[in-house]
Design an enzyme around this catalytic site. Structure first.
Site, PDB file in Angstrom:
ATOM      1  N   ASN A 164     -13.713  19.469 -26.505  1.00  0.00           N
ATOM      2  CA  ASN A 164     -14.633  21.040 -26.760  1.00  0.00           C
ATOM      3  C   ASN A 164     -15.046  21.692 -27.590  1.00  0.00           C
ATOM      4  O   ASN A 164     -14.552  23.161 -27.478  1.00  0.00           O
ATOM      5  CB  ASN A 164     -13.631  21.841 -25.852  1.00  0.00           C
ATOM      6  CG  ASN A 164     -13.975  21.491 -24.283  1.00  0.00           C
ATOM      7  OD1 ASN A 164     -14.529  21.183 -23.520  1.00  0.00           O
ATOM      8  ND2 ASN A 164     -12.814  21.446 -24.225  1.00  0.00           N
ATOM      9  N   SER A 165     -15.976  20.589 -28.688  1.00  0.00           N
ATOM     10  CA  SER A 165     -15.321  20.899 -30.220  1.00  0.00           C
ATOM     11  C   SER A 165     -16.223  22.160 -30.564  1.00  0.00           C
ATOM     12  O   SER A 165     -16.382  23.056 -31.821  1.00  0.00           O
ATOM     13  CB  SER A 165     -15.863  20.308 -31.324  1.00  0.00           C
ATOM     14  OG  SER A 165     -16.983  20.034 -30.276  1.00  0.00           O
ATOM     15  N   LYS A 166     -17.342  22.572 -29.606  1.00  0.00           N
ATOM     16  CA  LYS A 166     -18.665  23.292 -29.842  1.00  0.00           C
ATOM     17  C   LYS A 166     -18.227  25.158 -29.495  1.00  0.00           C
ATOM     18  O   LYS A 166     -19.081  25.812 -28.578  1.00  0.00           O
ATOM     19  CB  LYS A 166     -19.621  22.851 -29.724  1.00  0.00           C
ATOM     20  CG  LYS A 166     -19.854  22.122 -30.495  1.00  0.00           C
ATOM     21  CD  LYS A 166     -21.764  22.134 -30.313  1.00  0.00           C
ATOM     22  CE  LYS A 166     -22.244  21.155 -31.844  1.00  0.00           C
ATOM     23  NZ  LYS A 166     -23.114  20.221 -32.286  1.00  0.00           N
ATOM     24  N   ASN A 167     -17.122  25.211 -28.925  1.00  0.00           N
ATOM     25  CA  ASN A 167     -16.532  26.342 -27.493  1.00  0.00           C
ATOM     26  C   ASN A 167     -16.132  27.090 -28.701  1.00  0.00           C
ATOM     27  O   ASN A 167     -14.943  27.344 -29.454  1.00  0.00           O
ATOM     28  CB  ASN A 167     -15.838  26.056 -26.956  1.00  0.00           C
ATOM     29  CG  ASN A 167     -14.947  26.968 -25.506  1.00  0.00           C
ATOM     30  OD1 ASN A 167     -14.537  27.772 -26.133  1.00  0.00           O
ATOM     31  ND2 ASN A 167     -15.368  26.529 -24.203  1.00  0.00           N
TER      32      ASN A 167
END
Ligand SMILES: [Zn+2]
Lengths: 330, 352
Positions: free
Chosen positions: A108-111
């Site tokens: 979920n690294s763009k959350n």
């Protein structure tokens, strides 16, 4: 959402520890709508979440419930807020919480929420978390070297806790992997202008200039090192015009490459700021101009005409540059 | 640009359909009741909806943004009449928290992102008078930090996006006097980079979305003198790639949403003629789902409300025939902005 991990999911209504909680469904409103069977798990988890949230129940089972809710929808900021309240109330071990974020972050690294939570934890943990945070962002950047959140977290860590020693090497390493990575170029500029160890622009201008030139010669169509090179002389056009390395890289690219839009553009800036061009530069521009069968004009005027022809999508920009040339140059 | 290539009516139906799916999934009120009057054949089939269902559920917490995107698109396409306005207004008010801020949906926590969307939605519907403007403004003003920056909520995340939200919101409510505007401007200026662009915090990479926020905020506060317009204009026009689309950072793929962020910034700094507008319009039109409506990020990708809004808003900025004009700084229809500032000069400074 992967479904295989969810197969063992037990509805809250059948869990012994939850029998005292009455789930709160989302407000039905005046129009009863046909229930949809899809994603019962999502619905039930959120109904139980609302129950503990509205009751402000800051307990371990609530903490566990927020983990489940986050797993289903990591974007739900209210769940994260409540999780932080619980962590504060129960004095949860913050290092353990960091581990938890590690686990869910890579998928979920763009959350936004995850990064915000991470920052909140690191702030509470203080300088001791610096290494872990630098390693963590490295891990994320290894998957996506342009991840905006990871870069901004990393910059914050460096400024808040230090750890600048290896940062320039790290930029080199990322630029070795992908010389077109604008984020890494930006970080490089961040390091040379803000690191307490390098002496600022003045201390790095020469070596960084050579680094940028080398990158340009390998890929003259790469926008980033051209801007980086200019940035080294930011706010001082005389210094830029006086730097022989700058006009030389323009000349080399004009002589050897078909991708010379950025070289011509920088040359145009140099000329506008008073560069007295050498014969080789004149010849190189003249050659392009005659290849394109352009009418004779002053050197800066000719550069603009070439650019208009080479870069038709931005022809208005180049025409504007021409109209803006100092009188003696146009 | 040829008129008639925009599938306006299909996009309207797409938005209304998505909104209905969302409402039914949440078991909350369908905002757009009139959709029920559409013939059944225009509603997406249950099967093709399955994947969207889940996305709709995951969007539950940011429904206020969705309402803003959807309603603004309908307005620009002259179809706000398809919506039950009273229903929308009462839902928006139910999302207000006692602190004065708005949440992304009923029962969620307030955040500046949703507070701006809520104020924009009410402005769009010409219902700002239902608000206690003081209360909302006080909530926003409390989020300003000592260095002039803004946090998104009580948890303190800082980003120039929030500076824009605060400044835009307070300007619409005529309450910019509640914050320290000079400090707010100085913080934004401290985020300026060597390429003339702006990032989320000082030193962060320039990004078209952040640039829109910073330029919009500087425009609203009359501080565009801090912008290197020629340098930034060149960086922005370099964002146009061969296909005609715009990307948000060097070496990234073009995406319809950047049509809004890059274009609006170029218009505000009066450099929009530096890109090829026809090629950009072509790119956006190529991202339409010509059969079922909606616009995607790139040709042949799946459509969504977010990109449908940015596509239509982008075409509006390009003066595409049949679409109402949108204001590049407030991201609201020009009619709406004129109404808010009737008799005030501030909005006129960047539109000739
Ligand atoms: Zn996009």
């Amino acid at each position: 959402m992967s479904s295989d991990e969810d197969e063992g999911w037990v509805p809250f209504s059948r869990r012994p520890g939850w029998s005292d909680v009455v789930p709160i469904p989302q407000d039905d409103g005046p129009n009863p709508v046909v229930p949809i069977a899809y994603r019962d798990e999502f619905r039930e988890t959120m109904d139980y979440f609302r129950a503990v949230y509205f009751a402000n129940e800051r307990s371990y089972r609530s903490l566990q419930l927020t983990s489940e809710a986050i797993k289903i929808n990591p974007g739900n900021y209210t769940v994260w807020h409540f999780r932080r309240l619980i962590i504060d109330s129960l004095n949860v071990d913050l290092w353990e919480e960091l581990e938890y974020v590690d686990e869910i972050a890579s998928s979920n690294s763009k959350n936004y929420q995850i990064w915000h939570h991470r920052r909140w934890l690191a702030e509470k943990l203080g300088t001791g978390s610096a290494n872990k945070e630098l390693e963590f962002t490295k891990k994320i950047l290894a998957l996506d070297a342009k991840n905006y959140h990871a870069w901004s977290h990393r910059q914050w860590v460096l400024q808040a806790f230090g750890g600048w020693e290896d940062e320039l090497d790290y930029c080199c390493q990322l630029l070795d992997d992908d010389i077109f990575n604008n984020s890494a170029w930006n970080q490089r500029y961040f390091v040379i202008t803000r690191s307490p160890l390098l002496g600022g622009l003045q201390g790095t201008r020469e070596s960084e200039g050579r680094y940028a030139v080398e990158a340009i010669l390998k890929n003259p169509e790469n926008e980033s090192p051209w801007r980086y090179l200019r940035g080294l002389y930011k706010g001082d056009p005389d210094l830029l015009v006086g730097a022989s390395l700058v006009s030389e890289v323009c000349l080399k690219v004009l002589q050897t490459s078909h991708n010379c839009i950025f070289a011509l553009c920088l040359l145009l800036d140099l000329l506008s700021h008073g560069l007295q061009p050498c014969t080789e530069l004149r010849t190189a521009v003249q050659r392009l101009s005659s290849e394109m069968e352009l009418p004779d004009a002053s050197l800066p005027g000719t550069v603009c005409s070439i650019l208009e022809r080479m870069d038709p999508m931005r022809s208005n920009y180049w025409a504007w540059r021409r109209s803006n040339l100092p009188c003696q140059a146009s | 640009m040829e008129a008639g290539e925009l599938e306006a009516e299909k996009h309207v139906r797409f938005i209304l359909a998505v909104e209905k799916v969302l409402s039914s999934l949440e078991r909350s009120r369908p905002l757009f009741l009139r959709l029920l009057l559409l013939p059944l054949s225009n509603q997406p089939s249950v099967d093709s909806q399955r994947k969207d269902d889940f996305e709709a559920l995951a969007m539950e917490h940011l429904r206020m943004n969705g309402a803003y995107w959807g309603l603004t698109t309908l307005y620009l396409l002259h179809r706000l009449d398809a919506v039950d306005l009273d229903e929308v207004v009462s839902w928006v008010l139910e999302c207000q928290h006692e602190s004065g801020g708005f949440a992304g949906n009923i029962g969620h926590d307030p955040h500046i992102l949703y507070t701006l969307s809520a104020v924009q939605v009410l402005a769009l519907l010409d219902k700002l008078d239902v608000l206690d403007a003081d209360k909302v403004s006080n909530y926003v003003a409390r989020l300003q930090n000592e260095d002039g920056s803004f946090s998104g909520d009580e948890w303190g995340e800082i980003d120039t996006r929030f500076s824009y939200c605060a400044i835009c919101c307070l300007s619409i409510l005529h309450h910019l006097d509640k914050i320290n505007v000079e400090k707010a401007v100085n913080y934004i200026v401290s985020c300026k980079n060597l390429d003339g662009g702006f990032g989320c915090t000082p030193g962060a990479e320039s990004h078209a979305g952040q640039i829109f926020c910073c330029i919009g905020a500087l425009a609203i506060t009359g501080s565009l003198n801090h912008v290197d317009k020629d340098l930034l204009g060149w960086w922005l026009c370099e964002r146009q790639v061969k296909s005609g689309g715009l990307n948000g950072r060097p070496e990234k793929l073009p995406d319809v949403c950047y049509s809004w962020w890059v274009l609006s910034s170029l218009i505000i700094i009066d450099r929009v003629h530096w890109i090829d507008k026809n090629k950009l319009a072509r790119f956006i039109l190529d991202c339409q789902d010509k059969e079922n409506g909606g616009i995607s990020d790139r040709p042949d990708d799946a459509v969504d409300v977010f990109h449908t809004y940015f596509g239509v808003a982008g075409l509006s900025l390009l003066e595409y025939p049949g679409i109402k004009a949108i204001d590049p700084a407030y991201a609201l229809p020009v009619d709406t902005v004129n109404k808010i500032f009737f008799g005030r000069l501030i909005v006129r400074t960047w539109r000739s």
